[in-house]
Enzyme design. Structure first.
Site, PDB file in Angstrom:
ATOM      1  N   ASP A   1       1.106  -0.924   0.478  1.00  0.00           N
ATOM      2  CA  ASP A   1       0.041   0.159   0.517  1.00  0.00           C
ATOM      3  C   ASP A   1       0.985   1.185   0.676  1.00  0.00           C
ATOM      4  O   ASP A   1       0.743   2.276  -1.064  1.00  0.00           O
ATOM      5  CB  ASP A   1      -0.672   0.073   1.275  1.00  0.00           C
TER       6      ASP A   1
ATOM      7  N   THR B   1      -7.479  -5.895   0.174  1.00  0.00           N
ATOM      8  CA  THR B   1      -5.978  -6.230   1.522  1.00  0.00           C
ATOM      9  C   THR B   1      -6.717  -8.093   1.387  1.00  0.00           C
ATOM     10  O   THR B   1      -4.962  -8.320   1.388  1.00  0.00           O
ATOM     11  CB  THR B   1      -6.517  -5.172   2.350  1.00  0.00           C
TER      12      THR B   1
END
Length: 352
Positions: A49, A142
């Protein structure tokens, strides 16, 4: 697609930087698969990320220095964890496109401190009715990313509250079956990129390690009128959606249920509508106070619209992208071919 379009430069830079960021995420996945990281928790996901957000914003900021950014991550965790910072910097500083000319169009942070400041440009930005903001989700999905399943690297340009372009990189997307599936992934290549330019349609290309590969235009969705032709994409594991109400809606309409496609990442559901055989997505929240983050939908919404779908809240109102970091005025969502969208709005009103 017209190369003289006023957003042609923005689209080229966006497509290149999303492709480069997807290479970064794939590199991390390979390292995790080989056991190169000590931890088995979500630390690698956090690194992806941070690192992808840094690379994307660095490239766009150099090309368009006056634009704002709306990204999910801030540098707080990196500033307080030297090990996490070092891992992120190693990933950022080692990821480049193989094509020299393409890489030269982009930019990368030159120091760790610059990387941290660039990440924070995303954490501080807002979308508004005035000016331009690049909305990004460096890794959408995720939970499935760390499992080696489907995820997306997402970037959209919002100008004066309107989506102008959207680019979604799907590194694990495999289209051989005509359906998106969490477990049917592209293990030999680099997946696909789906992108749209307002008023010009939506497009698909394979991704590689160098320059941008050729693309083709995606055919618009069939304008159906019979609910029996609806093909839902949904998420069994979603905690914010009321799937019992989704099932009730389908039953009320006489539409097929359960959903034919199940995907965790919100942006991948737009991709399922674009190229995965589906034609409808509905989100009825569990809580009346729930509002989506703008980075979970910007870009994907434009792709769906460019293919002949209408995107609205549950009451049929257009989605407003000018209200900051969330879709604050949007309660729930209906995405469906324009020909049947009104019927869905009325059905939702009846079951609610």
């Amino acid at each position: 697609m017209d190369s003289t379009d006023p957003y042609a430069k923005e689209l080229q830079i966006a497509c290149l930087t999303v492709q480069r960021a997807t290479l970064l995420t794939k590199k991390l996945l390979e390292a995790v698969d080989k056991g190169s990281f000590d931890k088995s928790d979500d630390t690698p996901v956090t690194i992806a990320d941070f690192a992808a957000q840094a690379l994307i914003i660095a490239a766009i900021h150099r090309a368009f220095p006056d634009d704002e950014f709306v990204g999910e991550e801030s540098s707080t965790a990196l500033r307080s964890d030297p090990d996490l910072l070092e891992r992120t910097w190693e990933l950022v500083s080692s990821t480049r496109l193989a094509d020299v000319d393409s890489e030269a169009l982009l930019s990368s942070p030159s120091t760790k401190e610059e990387m941290l400041d660039i990440i924070d440009l995303g954490a501080q930005g807002n979308s508004s009715k005035q000016g331009r903001a690049w909305v990004l989700d460096p890794v959408d999905g995720t939970a499935t990313f760390i499992q080696g399943q489907q995820y997306a690297v997402c970037l959209s340009l919002v100008e004066n509250g309107r989506q102008r372009l959207g680019v979604l990189g799907c590194p694990n997307m495999n289209l051989k079956t005509g359906r998106l599936d969490e477990n049917i992934v592209d293990r030999d290549g680099y997946g696909y990129q789906v992108f749209a330019l307002a008023g010009q349609g939506a497009f698909l290309r394979k991704m590689g390690t160098g320059g941008l590969l050729p693309f083709h235009k995606i055919e618009p969705k069939a304008q159906i009128t019979d609910p029996k032709d609806l093909d839902f994409v949904d998420c069994v594991s979603a905690t914010s959606s009321n799937r019992d109400m989704h099932a009730r809606l389908a039953s009320h309409l006489g539409a097929p249920w359960p959903a034919s496609t199940d995907l965790w990442a919100a942006q991948l559901r737009y991709i399922a509508i674009a190229v995965g055989g589906c034609n409808i997505m509905v989100k009825i929240p569990r809580k009346a106070s729930y509002r989506s983050k703008i980075w979970d939908h910007a870009g994907g919404m434009l792709i769906a619209e460019e293919l002949g779908c209408t995107v609205s809240d549950l009451a049929g109102n257009p989605v407003d992208c000018s209200l900051g970091r969330t879709l604050a005025g949007c309660y729930g969502m209906i995405v469906a071919p324009s020909s049947i969208h009104g019927k869905l709005v009325e059905a939702v009103k009846q079951i609610l």
